[in-house]
Design a protein around this motif. Structure first.
Motif, short mmCIF file in Angstrom:
data_model
loop_
_atom_site.label_atom_id
_atom_site.label_comp_id
_atom_site.label_asym_id
_atom_site.label_seq_id
_atom_site.Cartn_x
_atom_site.Cartn_y
_atom_site.Cartn_z
N SER A 155 -11.77 -12.88 -33.46
CA SER A 155 -10.44 -13.27 -32.76
C SER A 155 -9.64 -12.18 -33.09
CB SER A 155 -10.15 -14.70 -33.54
OG SER A 155 -8.82 -15.11 -33.23
N LEU A 161 -0.63 -15.81 -33.22
CA LEU A 161 -1.86 -16.00 -33.80
C LEU A 161 -2.66 -14.81 -34.41
CD1 LEU A 161 -4.29 -17.89 -34.10
CD2 LEU A 161 -5.20 -17.41 -31.85
N ASP A 185 -3.91 -14.58 -38.04
CA ASP A 185 -5.14 -14.57 -38.78
C ASP A 185 -5.01 -13.45 -39.84
OD1 ASP A 185 -6.31 -16.34 -37.09
OD2 ASP A 185 -6.89 -15.03 -35.38
N TYR A 244 1.93 -19.69 -38.09
CA TYR A 244 1.13 -20.85 -37.63
C TYR A 244 2.13 -21.70 -36.58
CZ TYR A 244 -3.41 -19.65 -39.33
OH TYR A 244 -4.93 -19.24 -39.46
N LEU A 279 2.96 -20.01 -33.62
CA LEU A 279 2.00 -20.31 -32.76
C LEU A 279 1.97 -21.62 -31.74
CD1 LEU A 279 -0.96 -19.61 -31.34
CD2 LEU A 279 -2.03 -20.84 -33.50
N GLY A 292 -3.63 -25.31 -27.63
CA GLY A 292 -3.82 -25.66 -29.25
C GLY A 292 -4.34 -26.95 -29.18
N ASN A 331 -11.60 -23.15 -33.57
CA ASN A 331 -10.14 -22.47 -34.16
C ASN A 331 -10.47 -21.15 -34.72
OD1 ASN A 331 -7.99 -24.67 -33.79
ND2 ASN A 331 -9.95 -25.66 -34.74
N GLN A 389 -10.41 -18.90 -31.63
CA GLN A 389 -9.24 -19.36 -30.67
C GLN A 389 -8.76 -18.03 -30.09
OE1 GLN A 389 -5.62 -21.44 -32.35
NE2 GLN A 389 -5.02 -21.79 -30.22
N GLY A 390 -8.62 -16.98 -30.81
CA GLY A 390 -8.14 -15.77 -30.23
C GLY A 390 -9.28 -15.19 -29.12
#
Length: 647
Positions: free
Chosen positions: A379, A417, A421, A451, A454, A583, A609, A612-613
């Protein structure tokens, strides 16, 4: 007779035995009913109305006369004047009490004061009901505060026998109905205070009862490391062990000869956790350690009660002032299926005892750890690549207002994000290394903020999609969009994050036990993330539904059945593109809440999740036609420029 107070108070005072159960209907949840004990007991029992049934709230019915017991062991130890017997507790002696006390005064009484043995038969013959438990805790507290000078082996043996009576594994369930919910913590403090003043004969002492054991040693800087070994009965099925080691390097700090006292409680953990909101349960014996102030740390080994391999362990200390298990007190040194080795900070005034916790509800799996590590790594690389591509094609893909706004949202989603992360990894390092509390607070604050950022940028993108679909003839300028987008994307998260830490941190309720993340069980600080995130997921789900409806309607006017398949493909493509960008994958977290023990739900949630990246890079950048064309043009012009320079 029944006397009910006003409905606002919802309290009934009842003067018939069992009247709460038999005479008064339970109608209003939360209503309290109080009734006296039977004639052979003093005190009262409280019931609370739950689901139209009376449930016992507390039971203060007791048969012991603790005041009289305390007088029998304290009459000649406490100062008297004018020949009167001392009186503690603020009440008055009733008829016959003086004679009862006087008959213990004299030679026999001196023996009682030497070892408290005269009150043992009365206590051991009494039932360990909640009211008696509370009274015995109060008696032990008074003894620790007022009669703890010159604690001999005889006194410690009697004290341990009294405590053992209410620590028996067969009566632990009775503690749930003790009126003072802090009684377990009070008992721990009292035992530590009394045991800490134990006089050591010949440099050592060992006093053991089935459910409480005390050991002590004389220590000095030349001692080659001291250890305490405990093997005690936990229940009728077997024993449990504990081990305390004072490292040699710690003993070198001692300026003079001193003593070390340790007390082991195999059942106290269940009592202390009984009134905790946190579901993590004590998975070993409770060990208290009384050391000289110069010593800073101690090694503790706990045998696990639950020896399942998938059950994790956390070393904790009991915070005496806050009356909770505190993970900041200890670190895990070693961990296997049967035992845990902890290194714990010795702060006698802060931490009264140490133990290990386990979290039974969340499944532990190496597969989850593997998915998280690989997913986060991929990600982060994907998000960096996404931002690099956006920088390369920015001038080509932002020529119109709507494309500028879309790519602006996409860049901020990727950036938020990416930072979140990275902070997630740093927060795990901070927690595992136990660097310090302030660093964990800072990591949690920024993790919470990014978060939230995001989600709010995904919300901004959802609003932008609605704007493009529904408000075709309404135009907004780029400057208005930037102000609104920054206010939503970063302004709202900043306000929520600052308010959360400002409200909960002064009460030590910002962090959860055992992790650099928001608290749930004490202050519900996690709601400051869950509520905005779920609200945005619901709103963006509505956006996807609108997109699906709009896409379906556009194909209806074509009047050709051959277009059905292409219409379905177009709808599916739109849903696939929007799900990670808005999302919606986070919505699967609800399944892990509903069934927290399901490993399958946790694996799916981790897959969706952690990667997700990568999904943002794939669906937001690489599958966008204009971005691919701009990237192709950029590569072509670079090759051409390189070829011209070479020629």
């Amino acid at each position: 007779m029944v006397c009910c107070l006003s409905p606002c108070n919802s309290v009934c005072l009842v003067y018939f035995p069992d009247a709460c159960i038999n005479l008064i209907p339970c109608q209003d949840n939360g209503a309290i009913c109080i009734q006296p004990c039977s004639p052979s007991f003093h005190g009262e029992t409280s019931f609370v109305c739950e689901d139209r049934k009376w449930q016992m709230l507390s039971d203060a019915c007791a048969s012991l006369d603790v005041q009289s017991l305390f007088q029998r062991i304290s009459q000649s130890e406490l100062p008297c004047s004018g020949g009167h017997l001392p009186f503690l507790g603020g009440g008055k002696l009733g008829p016959g009490k003086l004679g009862d006390g006087a008959k213990h005064f004299g030679a026999g009484n001196h023996s009682c004061q030497a070892d408290f043995s005269c009150i043992i038969p009365d206590i051991l013959s009494s039932p360990a009901i909640p009211g008696n438990i509370a009274d015995i805790v109060e008696l032990l507290k008074k003894i620790s505060l007022l009669l703890s000078e010159n604690v001999t082996r005889g006194k410690m043996q009697s004290y341990s026998r009294i405590a053992n009576h209410i620590l028996n594994s067969s009566i632990i369930s009775n503690w749930a109905f003790v009126k003072d919910k802090n009684a377990g913590s009070i008992l721990l403090d009292s035992v530590n205070l009394f045991a800490g003043k134990l006089l050591l004969r010949n440099g050592s002492e060992s006093i053991q009862e089935p459910f409480i054991a005390t050991k002590g040693y004389s220590i000095h800087r030349n001692t080659s490391g001291k250890s305490f070994d405990f093997s005690m009965e936990f229940n009728s099925t077997g024993n449990i062990t504990g081990h305390v080691v004072i490292p040699e390097q710690e003993l070198l700090r001692l300026p003079r000869a001193s003593k070390a006292i340790s007390v082991a409680f195999p059942t106290l953990g269940a009592i202390l956790e009984m009134n905790r909101l946190d579901p993590a349960v004590v998975n070993g014996m409770v060990l208290s350690v009384s050391l000289p102030e110069e010593l800073q740390s101690v090694l503790l080994t706990f045998e696990k009660l639950n020896k399942l391999e998938q059950v994790g362990a956390q070393c904790v200390g009991w915070h005496s002032a806050e009356r909770r298990w505190d993970p900041r007190a200890c670190q895990v040194r070693a961990h296997n299926a049967s035992a845990v080795v902890c290194v714990c900070a010795h702060r006698r005034r802060t931490y009264g005892a140490f133990s290990i916790l386990m979290a039974p509800a969340v499944p532990r799996s190496s597969l989850l750890d593997y998915i998280t590590r690989v997913g986060l790594g991929l990600s982060i690389l994907s998000l960096v690549l996404c931002l690099v591509i956006e920088a390369l094609v920015w001038q080509h893909v932002t020529k119109t207002e709507i494309t500028y706004m879309r790519h602006f949202c996409l860049v901020n989603i990727a950036a938020s994000l990416l930072v979140a992360d990275v902070l997630f990894i740093l927060a795990a390092i901070v927690h595992n290394a136990a660097l310090n509390y302030q660093l964990c607070v800072a990591a949690t604050f920024f993790l919470h903020f990014f978060y939230l950022a995001l989600f709010f940028w995904m919300f901004t993108l959802g609003l932008l999609i609605l704007y493009g679909l529904l408000l075709i003839f309404f135009k907004i300028t780029r400057s208005v969009f930037l102000v609104a987008a920054f206010s939503i994307g970063y302004g709202c998260p900043l306000v929520i994050s600052v308010l959360t830490v400002a409200i909960t941190e002064p009460k030590n309720g910002y962090l959860r036990s055992g992790a650099c993340w928001l608290n749930w069980y004490e202050t519900k600080a996690l709601l400051a993330f869950v509520v905005p995130a779920l609200s945005i997921i619901v709103m963006n789900l509505i956006v996807v539904v609108v997109v699906v409806v709009k896409t379906g309607r556009s194909s209806l006017g074509e009047g050709c059945k051959s277009q059905d398949l292409s219409s379905m493909i177009r709808v599916s493509k739109n849903v696939a593109l929007l799900t990670p960008l808005l999302g919606l994958t986070w919505g699967f977290g609800l399944a892990t809440i509903i069934d927290s023990c399901s490993l399958a739900f946790h694996v799916v949630f981790a897959l969706l999740n952690a990667f997700q990246g990568f999904f943002i890079l794939l669906f937001g950048t690489l599958l966008d036609r204009k971005t691919r064309e701009a990237l192709r043009m950029n590569c072509f012009s670079s090759r051409r420029k390189w070829g011209l320079e070479k020629s």
